[in-house]
Design a protein around this motif. Structure first.
Motif, PDB file in Angstrom:
ATOM      1  N   GLN A   1       0.828  -1.200   0.000  1.00 29.65           N
ATOM      2  CA  GLN A   1       0.000   0.000   0.000  1.00 29.65           C
ATOM      3  C   GLN A   1       0.870   1.261   0.000  1.00 29.65           C
ATOM      4  OE1 GLN A   1      -2.409  -0.003   3.512  1.00 29.65           O
ATOM      5  NE2 GLN A   1      -3.890   1.489   2.708  1.00 29.65           N
ATOM      6  N   ARG A   2       1.850   1.285   0.875  1.00 32.45           N
ATOM      7  CA  ARG A   2       2.732   2.444   0.966  1.00 32.45           C
ATOM      8  C   ARG A   2       3.609   2.571  -0.278  1.00 32.45           C
ATOM      9  NH1 ARG A   2       1.907   1.219   6.427  1.00 32.45           N
ATOM     10  NH2 ARG A   2       1.705   3.065   7.748  1.00 32.45           N
ATOM     11  N   ALA A   3       3.960   1.445  -0.867  1.00 31.96           N
ATOM     12  CA  ALA A   3       4.766   1.482  -2.088  1.00 31.96           C
ATOM     13  C   ALA A   3       3.977   2.137  -3.221  1.00 31.96           C
ATOM     14  CB  ALA A   3       5.192   0.075  -2.485  1.00 31.96           C
TER      15      ALA A   3
ATOM     16  N   MET B   1      -6.648   3.791 -10.465  1.00 32.80           N
ATOM     17  CA  MET B   1      -6.551   3.571  -9.017  1.00 32.80           C
ATOM     18  C   MET B   1      -7.502   4.446  -8.205  1.00 32.80           C
ATOM     19  SD  MET B   1      -2.380   3.434  -8.549  1.00 32.80           S
ATOM     20  CE  MET B   1      -2.477   3.519  -6.743  1.00 32.80           C
ATOM     21  N   THR B   2      -8.103   5.421  -8.845  1.00 36.19           N
ATOM     22  CA  THR B   2      -8.798   6.479  -8.113  1.00 36.19           C
ATOM     23  C   THR B   2     -10.311   6.331  -8.124  1.00 36.19           C
ATOM     24  OG1 THR B   2      -7.008   7.988  -8.716  1.00 36.19           O
ATOM     25  CG2 THR B   2      -9.030   8.980  -7.893  1.00 36.19           C
ATOM     26  N   ASP B   3     -10.916   6.291  -6.943  1.00 35.24           N
ATOM     27  CA  ASP B   3     -12.369   6.422  -6.816  1.00 35.24           C
ATOM     28  C   ASP B   3     -12.669   7.053  -5.459  1.00 35.24           C
ATOM     29  OD1 ASP B   3     -12.174   4.418  -4.877  1.00 35.24           O
ATOM     30  OD2 ASP B   3     -13.512   3.016  -5.905  1.00 35.24           O
TER      31      ASP B   3
ATOM     32  N   ASP C   1      -3.929   0.031   5.870  1.00 37.26           N
ATOM     33  CA  ASP C   1      -3.611   1.182   6.712  1.00 37.26           C
ATOM     34  C   ASP C   1      -4.470   2.351   6.232  1.00 37.26           C
ATOM     35  OD1 ASP C   1      -2.568   3.384   8.011  1.00 37.26           O
ATOM     36  OD2 ASP C   1      -0.475   2.849   7.652  1.00 37.26           O
ATOM     37  N   THR C   2      -5.432   2.751   7.032  1.00 38.30           N
ATOM     38  CA  THR C   2      -6.368   3.799   6.607  1.00 38.30           C
ATOM     39  C   THR C   2      -5.743   5.190   6.579  1.00 38.30           C
ATOM     40  OG1 THR C   2      -7.213   3.981   8.875  1.00 38.30           O
ATOM     41  CG2 THR C   2      -8.405   2.525   7.372  1.00 38.30           C
ATOM     42  N   SER C   3      -4.505   5.304   7.049  1.00 33.34           N
ATOM     43  CA  SER C   3      -3.835   6.598   6.958  1.00 33.34           C
ATOM     44  C   SER C   3      -3.205   6.811   5.579  1.00 33.34           C
ATOM     45  CB  SER C   3      -2.746   6.718   8.033  1.00 33.34           C
ATOM     46  OG  SER C   3      -1.634   5.874   7.743  1.00 33.34           O
ATOM     47  N   VAL C   4      -3.132   5.753   4.789  1.00 34.98           N
ATOM     48  CA  VAL C   4      -2.552   5.833   3.453  1.00 34.98           C
ATOM     49  C   VAL C   4      -3.676   5.897   2.428  1.00 34.98           C
ATOM     50  CG1 VAL C   4      -1.058   4.738   1.750  1.00 34.98           C
ATOM     51  CG2 VAL C   4      -0.539   4.517   4.194  1.00 34.98           C
ATOM     52  N   LYS C   5      -3.792   7.030   1.772  1.00 37.11           N
ATOM     53  CA  LYS C   5      -4.892   7.242   0.826  1.00 37.11           C
ATOM     54  C   LYS C   5      -4.352   7.589  -0.567  1.00 37.11           C
ATOM     55  CE  LYS C   5      -8.221   8.702   4.338  1.00 37.11           C
ATOM     56  NZ  LYS C   5      -7.384   8.344   5.491  1.00 37.11           N
ATOM     57  N   MET C   6      -5.173   7.357  -1.579  1.00 34.10           N
ATOM     58  CA  MET C   6      -4.834   7.723  -2.938  1.00 34.10           C
ATOM     59  C   MET C   6      -4.884   9.228  -3.055  1.00 34.10           C
ATOM     60  SD  MET C   6      -3.984   6.862  -5.967  1.00 34.10           S
ATOM     61  CE  MET C   6      -3.815   7.823  -7.476  1.00 34.10           C
ATOM     62  N   ASP C   7      -3.850   9.821  -3.641  1.00 31.66           N
ATOM     63  CA  ASP C   7      -3.779  11.264  -3.802  1.00 31.66           C
ATOM     64  C   ASP C   7      -4.353  11.638  -5.169  1.00 31.66           C
ATOM     65  OD1 ASP C   7      -3.197  13.934  -3.989  1.00 31.66           O
ATOM     66  OD2 ASP C   7      -1.035  13.723  -3.629  1.00 31.66           O
TER      67      ASP C   7
ATOM     68  N   ALA D   1      -9.065   4.438   2.145  1.00 27.83           N
ATOM     69  CA  ALA D   1      -7.674   3.972   2.126  1.00 27.83           C
ATOM     70  C   ALA D   1      -7.307   3.624   0.695  1.00 27.83           C
ATOM     71  CB  ALA D   1      -7.477   2.757   3.016  1.00 27.83           C
ATOM     72  N   LEU D   2      -6.058   3.844   0.334  1.00 33.77           N
ATOM     73  CA  LEU D   2      -5.575   3.396  -0.962  1.00 33.77           C
ATOM     74  C   LEU D   2      -5.712   1.868  -0.996  1.00 33.77           C
ATOM     75  CD1 LEU D   2      -2.353   4.582  -2.757  1.00 33.77           C
ATOM     76  CD2 LEU D   2      -2.982   2.169  -2.716  1.00 33.77           C
ATOM     77  N   GLY D   3      -6.392   1.364  -2.037  1.00 35.49           N
ATOM     78  CA  GLY D   3      -6.617  -0.070  -2.128  1.00 35.49           C
ATOM     79  C   GLY D   3      -7.942  -0.537  -1.552  1.00 35.49           C
ATOM     80  N   TRP D   4      -8.775   0.382  -1.075  1.00 33.73           N
ATOM     81  CA  TRP D   4     -10.034   0.008  -0.432  1.00 33.73           C
ATOM     82  C   TRP D   4     -10.941  -0.766  -1.387  1.00 33.73           C
ATOM     83  CZ3 TRP D   4     -11.203   0.458   4.638  1.00 33.73           C
ATOM     84  CH2 TRP D   4     -12.536   0.188   5.023  1.00 33.73           C
ATOM     85  N   ILE D   5     -11.597  -1.789  -0.858  1.00 32.59           N
ATOM     86  CA  ILE D   5     -12.568  -2.577  -1.609  1.00 32.59           C
ATOM     87  C   ILE D   5     -13.935  -2.366  -0.953  1.00 32.59           C
ATOM     88  CG2 ILE D   5     -13.255  -4.895  -2.333  1.00 32.59           C
ATOM     89  CD1 ILE D   5     -10.294  -5.705  -2.113  1.00 32.59           C
ATOM     90  N   ASP D   6     -14.867  -1.816  -1.696  1.00 33.02           N
ATOM     91  CA  ASP D   6     -16.188  -1.493  -1.161  1.00 33.02           C
ATOM     92  C   ASP D   6     -17.102  -2.718  -1.181  1.00 33.02           C
ATOM     93  OD1 ASP D   6     -18.405   0.274  -0.349  1.00 33.02           O
ATOM     94  OD2 ASP D   6     -19.144  -0.138  -2.382  1.00 33.02           O
ATOM     95  N   ALA D   7     -17.770  -2.966  -0.076  1.00 37.98           N
ATOM     96  CA  ALA D   7     -18.610  -4.150   0.062  1.00 37.98           C
ATOM     97  C   ALA D   7     -19.758  -4.167  -0.935  1.00 37.98           C
ATOM     98  CB  ALA D   7     -19.143  -4.248   1.491  1.00 37.98           C
TER      99      ALA D   7
END
Length: 334
Positions: A235-237, A275-277, A322-328, A284-290
């Motif tokens: 995620q951080r990468a 990558m962006t929505d 990690d919810t502190s890492v978000k897509m910019d 979070a970056l990588g989040w998957i919505d239910a």
């Protein structure tokens, strides 16, 4: 120089701080041959991030999302990259596989053709030949596309064409249509110019999650901390590469031959869009919505059927992100 120092500081802040341990051999099978969308794995490995977490990572070239889903699902590889709809198909066949992180929040699946071949849209596909590899996600999910486009699933024929041979096959008219990821769009636009026609699956109302990080379910249950470390490093990468892709592409090109830097740079610009929505930028970056996963499950169930139905919530988890890492989103289109 000031800008470089700021960029360096940003990357340093993104770098994970995990305790070093005895390196456990871990395999990641890609969906296809390595390109820009895989560069964060090569970057994090080059930086020693996985190693510091006690992970001795091997990156394996893939042969399609269908293949990577089944290999991970059978325990042949703990981690993999796969199109999520294709992963759901594999899970419906009994594969023990769980999605951990979306890479493409939007589908990258796209069909390309030449207008001079008498094709102006999906309605003209019947009677034509589509070139792609057998394990390609677009071939696995073709019945869904066909029905959404209003054409018979058996109205086309498929020709086996490797990932790197698609443009040549289209140019030589060996096939009439090829499937490819949207991040590869620019190469075809440069090659064919105004004669190029294309349709992204999203354009006909199909937007399943695309390439994602997946894990073998039994491996996850046995190694929860290792999997969490792997997810958060990855995620951080990706966040680091969104901030500055230059060192990420260097890490990729240092390990993978035959790639053109300028083409990979163009690809990365389109990857950031994919990558962006609303979820990757706020949750979070990588989040998957239910709710989206339920729709993806229903898509597979409706168009392909599910050999062994399952609760879709068992097929993914966001708990390790990690919810502190978000897509910019500010980096998209720049």
């Amino acid at each position: 120089m000031k800008g470089l120092r700021i960029a360096g500081l940003a990357l340093a802040l993104l770098a994970p701080s995990f305790a070093a341990g005895a390196g456990e051999s871990v395999n990641l099978i890609l969906n296809w041959t390595p390109t820009a969308d895989h560069s964060p794995f090569y970057y994090a490995k080059a930086q020693g991030w996985y190693e510091k977490a006690g992970i001795d990572l091997t990156i394996e070239v893939g042969k399609g999302s269908g293949v990577s889903s089944l290999k991970v699902g059978s325990g042949g590889s703990p981690f993999g990259i796969a199109d999520l709809a294709t992963m759901l198909v594999a899970r419906g066949k009994g594969a023990d596989v769980v999605a951990l992180m979306s890479i493409y929040a939007n589908t990258g699946q796209t069909f390309y053709w030449l207008k001079s071949y008498g094709i102006s849209g999906a309605r003209d596909f019947p009677g034509h030949k589509i070139g792609n590899p057998p394990g390609d996600a677009s071939r696995v999910m073709w019945p869904a596309f066909a029905k959404a486009a209003g054409i018979a699933p058996d109205a086309v024929s498929f020709v086996n064409v490797g990932p790197t041979a698609k443009i040549a096959a289209l140019k030589s008219h060996t096939v009439d249509i090829i499937s490819d990821f949207y991040n590869e769009h620019d190469l075809k636009a440069i090659e064919f110019g105004s004669d190029l026609g294309f349709v992204n699956w999203k354009d006909i109302g199909l937007n399943p999650y695309g390439n994602s990080l997946i894990v073998n379910g039994a491996f996850l249950e046995k190694n929860p901390k290792l999997v969490e470390d792997f997810v958060r490093i990855t995620q951080r990468a990706y966040a680091a590469c969104v901030a500055d892709v230059t060192p990420c592409l260097k890490a990729l090109l240092d390990q993978v031959s035959g790639l053109d830097r300028e083409n990979q740079e163009r690809q990365w610009e389109r990857i950031k869009f994919l990558m962006t929505d609303d979820f990757t930028t706020t949750r979070a970056l990588g989040w998957i919505d239910a709710e989206r996963m339920k729709k993806d499950y229903e898509l597979v169930q409706t168009y392909l059927g599910m050999e062994k139905p399952f609760a879709v919530e068992s097929a993914f988890t966001t708990k390790l992100l990690d919810t502190s890492v978000k897509m910019d989103a500010g980096k998209v289109g720049k």
